[in-house]
Design a protein around this motif. Structure first.
Motif, PDB file in Angstrom:
ATOM      1  N   ALA A  47      -3.578  16.998  19.000  1.00 53.53           N
ATOM      2  CA  ALA A  47      -3.972  17.331  17.314  1.00 53.53           C
ATOM      3  C   ALA A  47      -5.508  17.479  17.061  1.00 53.53           C
ATOM      4  N   ILE A  48      -6.461  17.210  17.726  1.00 52.92           N
ATOM      5  CA  ILE A  48      -8.045  16.710  17.995  1.00 52.92           C
ATOM      6  C   ILE A  48      -8.441  18.542  17.794  1.00 52.92           C
ATOM      7  N   LYS A  62       2.816  22.792  15.195  1.00 52.73           N
ATOM      8  CA  LYS A  62       2.084  21.688  15.607  1.00 52.73           C
ATOM      9  C   LYS A  62       1.390  20.800  14.624  1.00 52.73           C
ATOM     10  N   MET A  63       1.706  21.338  13.827  1.00 49.58           N
ATOM     11  CA  MET A  63       1.121  20.367  12.380  1.00 49.58           C
ATOM     12  C   MET A  63       2.029  18.577  12.371  1.00 49.58           C
ATOM     13  N   PHE A 115       1.600  26.618   8.023  1.00 48.75           N
ATOM     14  CA  PHE A 115       0.830  24.977   9.014  1.00 48.75           C
ATOM     15  C   PHE A 115       1.972  25.634   9.679  1.00 48.75           C
ATOM     16  N   TYR A 156      -6.462  20.878  18.018  1.00 49.86           N
ATOM     17  CA  TYR A 156      -5.607  21.520  16.901  1.00 49.86           C
ATOM     18  C   TYR A 156      -6.480  21.699  16.064  1.00 49.86           C
ATOM     19  N   PHE A 157      -7.316  20.647  14.735  1.00 52.19           N
ATOM     20  CA  PHE A 157      -7.843  20.420  14.188  1.00 52.19           C
ATOM     21  C   PHE A 157      -8.868  21.467  14.231  1.00 52.19           C
ATOM     22  N   GLN A 158      -9.841  20.859  15.432  1.00 53.60           N
ATOM     23  CA  GLN A 158     -11.109  21.346  15.431  1.00 53.60           C
ATOM     24  C   GLN A 158     -10.863  22.941  15.395  1.00 53.60           C
ATOM     25  N   ASN A 159      -9.984  23.793  16.564  1.00 56.09           N
ATOM     26  CA  ASN A 159     -10.242  25.286  16.567  1.00 56.09           C
ATOM     27  C   ASN A 159      -9.309  25.592  14.343  1.00 56.09           C
ATOM     28  N   LEU A 160      -9.264  24.846  14.406  1.00 56.14           N
ATOM     29  CA  LEU A 160      -9.063  25.772  13.050  1.00 56.14           C
ATOM     30  C   LEU A 160      -9.771  25.146  12.183  1.00 56.14           C
ATOM     31  N   ALA A 161     -10.706  24.338  12.147  1.00 53.39           N
ATOM     32  CA  ALA A 161     -11.693  23.825  11.713  1.00 53.39           C
ATOM     33  C   ALA A 161     -13.313  25.001  12.118  1.00 53.39           C
ATOM     34  N   THR A 207     -14.294  15.090  21.228  1.00 57.64           N
ATOM     35  CA  THR A 207     -13.174  15.169  21.460  1.00 57.64           C
ATOM     36  C   THR A 207     -12.192  13.841  22.344  1.00 57.64           C
TER      37      THR A 207
END
Length: 191
Positions: A126-127, A62-63, A59, A129-134, A151
């Motif tokens: 945050a969205i 950014k988390m 993590f 970041y999590f979309q990029n992670l997914a 988004t």
């Protein structure tokens, strides 16, 4: 006058409840972070998971942006309610046109607008970041416009918009009271 008394009572209940919840949450966080062995058994596993995530290299910084910004916004919300308490105390003594009351309303309004806008911005980051992670995990291509609309729809929530509206409402009231105070002063000088 009864309406102002009810408003004062409700604001005081809200103010002290927010402070109590913050203190309880702060104590729980300290116990979770520093003294996990003192927690009851169901929370021990949560404590181990929390500490492993806190010091994990998986993590990034950014988390932690969401919990930190949420805590800052919560503290700012307490401060805004404090300014409202001070304004209502001026209204109880029928001092609607005091500079103190208008300044407190203006400060509360600015804080509410800041909380709403910052919440939308943090949720947007945050969205993304999590979309990029997914997307990196799944390796899937998506349509840009659909991703952008999803988004934005997820980032702009009702509580943030209501916070901005309430803030603008308090700013409008402070401007009205300020103009009324100036007119009252001019009227008193002409008499």
């Amino acid at each position: 006058m009864k309406t102002i008394q009810i408003l004062r009572t409700l604001i005081n209940i809200l103010f002290y409840t927010l402070i109590a919840v913050f203190i309880i949450g702060f104590i729980f966080f300290i116990l979770l972070f520093l003294f996990p062995e003192t927690l009851p058994s169901p929370l021990n596993s949560f404590s181990e998971l929390f500490n492993s995530m806190l010091f994990s290299s998986m993590f990034s910084w950014k988390m932690y942006l969401i919990p930190i910004s949420t805590t800052i916004n919560y503290i700012l919300f307490i401060v805004a309610i404090y300014f409202l308490r001070k304004s209502v105390s001026s209204f109880i003594i029928s001092d609607f046109y005091s500079e103190k009351a208008t300044t407190n309303l203006k400060n509360a309004g600015n804080i509410f607008v800041f909380i709403g806008v910052s919440t939308i911005i943090i949720q947007l980051f945050a969205i993304l970041y999590f979309q990029n992670l997914a997307k990196n995990m799944i390796q899937m291509k998506t349509n840009f416009l659909i991703t952008l609309s999803n988004t934005l729809a997820a980032a702009i929530d009702l509580k943030s918009v209501i916070s901005i509206i309430i803030g603008l409402f308090f700013l409008l009231f402070s401007k009205i009271f300020e103009n009324s105070r100036i007119l009252k002063q001019e009227n008193d000088l002409t008499i």
